[in-house]
Design a protein around this motif. Structure first.
Motif, PDB file in Angstrom:
ATOM      1  N   ARG A 146      11.010   0.147  -6.854  1.00  0.00           N
ATOM      2  CA  ARG A 146      10.648   1.188  -5.895  1.00  0.00           C
ATOM      3  C   ARG A 146      11.131   0.816  -4.491  1.00  0.00           C
ATOM      4  O   ARG A 146      11.658   1.664  -3.762  1.00  0.00           O
ATOM      5  CB  ARG A 146       9.120   1.370  -5.901  1.00  0.00           C
ATOM      6  CG  ARG A 146       8.587   2.290  -4.797  1.00  0.00           C
ATOM      7  CD  ARG A 146       9.161   3.685  -4.906  1.00  0.00           C
ATOM      8  NE  ARG A 146       8.612   4.566  -3.881  1.00  0.00           N
ATOM      9  CZ  ARG A 146       9.263   5.568  -3.328  1.00  0.00           C
ATOM     10  NH1 ARG A 146      10.514   5.823  -3.686  1.00  0.00           N
ATOM     11  NH2 ARG A 146       8.691   6.335  -2.424  1.00  0.00           N
ATOM     12  N   LEU A 147      10.985  -0.441  -4.114  1.00  0.00           N
ATOM     13  CA  LEU A 147      11.448  -0.883  -2.794  1.00  0.00           C
ATOM     14  C   LEU A 147      12.969  -0.812  -2.699  1.00  0.00           C
ATOM     15  O   LEU A 147      13.516  -0.416  -1.659  1.00  0.00           O
ATOM     16  CB  LEU A 147      10.970  -2.310  -2.522  1.00  0.00           C
ATOM     17  CG  LEU A 147       9.461  -2.470  -2.277  1.00  0.00           C
ATOM     18  CD1 LEU A 147       9.102  -3.944  -2.141  1.00  0.00           C
ATOM     19  CD2 LEU A 147       9.044  -1.708  -1.020  1.00  0.00           C
ATOM     20  N   LYS A 175       8.343  -5.750 -11.481  1.00  0.00           N
ATOM     21  CA  LYS A 175       9.565  -4.961 -11.565  1.00  0.00           C
ATOM     22  C   LYS A 175       9.392  -3.569 -10.960  1.00  0.00           C
ATOM     23  O   LYS A 175      10.277  -3.085 -10.239  1.00  0.00           O
ATOM     24  CB  LYS A 175      10.005  -4.842 -13.031  1.00  0.00           C
ATOM     25  CG  LYS A 175      11.331  -4.112 -13.219  1.00  0.00           C
ATOM     26  CD  LYS A 175      11.713  -4.085 -14.697  1.00  0.00           C
ATOM     27  CE  LYS A 175      13.092  -3.443 -14.883  1.00  0.00           C
ATOM     28  NZ  LYS A 175      13.137  -2.053 -14.407  1.00  0.00           N
ATOM     29  N   GLN A 176       8.261  -2.923 -11.229  1.00  0.00           N
ATOM     30  CA  GLN A 176       8.061  -1.560 -10.731  1.00  0.00           C
ATOM     31  C   GLN A 176       8.064  -1.523  -9.205  1.00  0.00           C
ATOM     32  O   GLN A 176       8.664  -0.631  -8.595  1.00  0.00           O
ATOM     33  CB  GLN A 176       6.744  -0.981 -11.266  1.00  0.00           C
ATOM     34  CG  GLN A 176       6.749  -0.753 -12.773  1.00  0.00           C
ATOM     35  CD  GLN A 176       6.245  -1.964 -13.535  1.00  0.00           C
ATOM     36  OE1 GLN A 176       6.418  -3.102 -13.094  1.00  0.00           O
ATOM     37  NE2 GLN A 176       5.628  -1.713 -14.677  1.00  0.00           N
ATOM     38  N   ILE A 177       7.394  -2.482  -8.582  1.00  0.00           N
ATOM     39  CA  ILE A 177       7.355  -2.532  -7.117  1.00  0.00           C
ATOM     40  C   ILE A 177       8.734  -2.870  -6.576  1.00  0.00           C
ATOM     41  O   ILE A 177       9.206  -2.272  -5.602  1.00  0.00           O
ATOM     42  CB  ILE A 177       6.311  -3.564  -6.632  1.00  0.00           C
ATOM     43  CG1 ILE A 177       4.908  -3.092  -7.025  1.00  0.00           C
ATOM     44  CG2 ILE A 177       6.403  -3.761  -5.120  1.00  0.00           C
ATOM     45  CD1 ILE A 177       3.813  -4.053  -6.650  1.00  0.00           C
ATOM     46  N   PRO A 229       4.365   7.443  -8.172  1.00  0.00           N
ATOM     47  CA  PRO A 229       3.398   7.879  -9.200  1.00  0.00           C
ATOM     48  C   PRO A 229       3.284   6.922 -10.383  1.00  0.00           C
ATOM     49  O   PRO A 229       2.202   6.805 -10.965  1.00  0.00           O
ATOM     50  CB  PRO A 229       3.955   9.244  -9.652  1.00  0.00           C
ATOM     51  CG  PRO A 229       4.787   9.713  -8.491  1.00  0.00           C
ATOM     52  CD  PRO A 229       5.370   8.472  -7.885  1.00  0.00           C
ATOM     53  N   SER A 230       4.373   6.247 -10.741  1.00  0.00           N
ATOM     54  CA  SER A 230       4.320   5.340 -11.886  1.00  0.00           C
ATOM     55  C   SER A 230       3.446   4.118 -11.630  1.00  0.00           C
ATOM     56  O   SER A 230       3.098   3.391 -12.564  1.00  0.00           O
ATOM     57  CB  SER A 230       5.738   4.884 -12.263  1.00  0.00           C
ATOM     58  OG  SER A 230       6.308   4.100 -11.228  1.00  0.00           O
ATOM     59  N   LEU A 239       0.827  -1.208   0.000  1.00  0.00           N
ATOM     60  CA  LEU A 239       0.000   0.000   0.000  1.00  0.00           C
ATOM     61  C   LEU A 239       0.863   1.262   0.000  1.00  0.00           C
ATOM     62  O   LEU A 239       0.584   2.222  -0.741  1.00  0.00           O
ATOM     63  CB  LEU A 239      -0.926  -0.003   1.219  1.00  0.00           C
ATOM     64  CG  LEU A 239      -2.037  -1.052   1.224  1.00  0.00           C
ATOM     65  CD1 LEU A 239      -2.758  -1.064   2.562  1.00  0.00           C
ATOM     66  CD2 LEU A 239      -3.027  -0.788   0.097  1.00  0.00           C
ATOM     67  N   PHE A 240       1.911   1.274   0.807  1.00  0.00           N
ATOM     68  CA  PHE A 240       2.803   2.436   0.874  1.00  0.00           C
ATOM     69  C   PHE A 240       3.519   2.652  -0.452  1.00  0.00           C
ATOM     70  O   PHE A 240       3.646   3.788  -0.930  1.00  0.00           O
ATOM     71  CB  PHE A 240       3.824   2.228   1.997  1.00  0.00           C
ATOM     72  CG  PHE A 240       4.874   3.297   2.069  1.00  0.00           C
ATOM     73  CD1 PHE A 240       4.603   4.532   2.638  1.00  0.00           C
ATOM     74  CD2 PHE A 240       6.146   3.064   1.552  1.00  0.00           C
ATOM     75  CE1 PHE A 240       5.573   5.524   2.684  1.00  0.00           C
ATOM     76  CE2 PHE A 240       7.119   4.049   1.598  1.00  0.00           C
ATOM     77  CZ  PHE A 240       6.834   5.279   2.158  1.00  0.00           C
ATOM     78  N   THR A 241       3.977   1.553  -1.059  1.00  0.00           N
ATOM     79  CA  THR A 241       4.718   1.655  -2.320  1.00  0.00           C
ATOM     80  C   THR A 241       3.826   2.193  -3.428  1.00  0.00           C
ATOM     81  O   THR A 241       4.230   3.081  -4.199  1.00  0.00           O
ATOM     82  CB  THR A 241       5.283   0.285  -2.716  1.00  0.00           C
ATOM     83  OG1 THR A 241       6.092  -0.230  -1.654  1.00  0.00           O
ATOM     84  CG2 THR A 241       6.110   0.386  -3.981  1.00  0.00           C
TER      85      THR A 241
END
Length: 332
Positions: free
Chosen positions: A322-323, A317-319, A73-74, A66-68
């Motif tokens: 970001r992490l 990949k995006q998550i 924005p992406s 949820l935070f990620t």
């Protein structure tokens, strides 16, 4: 011949706090007794360790998702909105059951108020249905993204995503609403002892001393209307997705496109396959020990909330990026 008490038929020795009134006239019981895992009471403290670990993992993992999604924005797109809904659903399912389960294992706090039992029962079935609906919504998102990529942003707008989410919530909320009312209408003159760690519809109805076929038939109706239809539509979506993937000329393109569906497929398997196994074991596994049946059901309850964040965190990949940026920034 005198009938063997319910709790003794399952090999459970009643503690002194369970009075004989538990097996007498309980037309309107004020409380139910949750046994945890019958036959394994001596090991409850040890059994609680993996369940507590799984619960903490589920809480941290789903809040991280949820935070990620909120801070990146992406990730503000249909797939990740549905993923956020899935995270909230997993948090509610695990939180409405596990704290009471751990109280049973740690403090022998077995009593649950009748109204609290009905509330737990409603939220458990309501949000389980929501989770199935969210998987269907995610399958539709994958279908549009792969089969109609140029129209994805025009078909799945924010308003459409909100309407899909609202439809999922309303469907599950309304279909689960009769469960507590059906439970309230039955007389309970056998026992108020539930041989598991939480209140589920069929577990409570089985304690009634009346013809409960209405509850059984409605339960089957809900299973078919929710999970049954969802599985059918998910299968149809992936049939079209696979046809589109195999029609791509390049092997690399096929692998890359299919890779966008792997996380969703893994989450679907984690949710539906153990549920099917439990359903078959419940209906045909009469020789399966009760403690094994209850233990597997408890594990299944926590599997999706624990594994879904891991699956999407590792495979998306995006998550993952970001992490990594988040932890790298904090590390510096």
């Amino acid at each position: 011949m005198q009938e063997t008490p319910f709790c003794l038929r399952f090999g459970y020795r009643r503690p002194y706090s369970m009075l004989d009134s538990n097996t007498t006239d309980l037309t309107n019981p004020s409380t139910f007794i949750l046994l945890g895992i019958p036959g394994l009471e001596a090991a409850h403290v040890w059994i609680s360790i993996p369940f507590c670990t799984m619960y903490i993992t589920a809480i941290l993992g789903n809040f991280t998702i949820l935070f990620t999604v909120k801070t990146e924005p992406s990730l503000h797109g249909p797939m990740y909105y549905f993923l956020s809904m899935l995270a909230v659903t997993d948090l509610v399912i695990s939180t409405c059951v596990v704290p009471k389960m751990l109280a049973i294992y740690w403090f022998n706090s077995r009593e649950i108020d009748f109204s609290a039992c009905l509330t737990q029962l409603y939220f458990f079935h309501c949000f389980s249905g929501m989770e199935s609906g969210i998987f269907l919504a995610m399958a539709f998102d994958r279908y549009v993204a792969i089969c109609h990529p140029l129209r994805h942003s025009t078909i799945l707008t924010n308003s459409v995503v909100a309407k899909i989410g609202l439809a999922v919530i309303l469907r599950s909320s309304l279909l689960a609403l009769p469960f507590p009312f059906l439970v309230m209408q039955w007389p309970y003159c056998r026992t108020n002892i539930i041989p598991q760690a939480y209140c589920a519809h069929i577990a409570v109805v089985k304690l009634a001393c009346a013809d409960t076929r209405v509850s059984s038939y409605y339960g089957l109706f809900v299973v078919f209307c929710v999970k049954g239809l969802d599985v059918i539509f998910i299968a149809v979506s992936y049939t079209q997705i696979l046809r589109a993937i195999f029609s791509l000329p390049a092997k690399d393109a096929r692998i890359k496109t299919f890779g966008t569906c792997v996380s969703h497929l893994c989450a679907i398997l984690v949710f539906y396959i153990p549920g099917l196994f439990l359903s078959l074991m419940y209906r045909f596994g009469q020789n399966v020990p009760l403690h094994f049946d209850v233990l597997i059901a408890n594990i299944y309850l926590l599997m999706p909330p624990v594994l879904n964040p891991i699956i999407y965190g590792v495979r998306t990949k995006q998550i993952r990026d970001r992490l990594l940026r988040l932890f790298t920034y904090k590390g510096t």
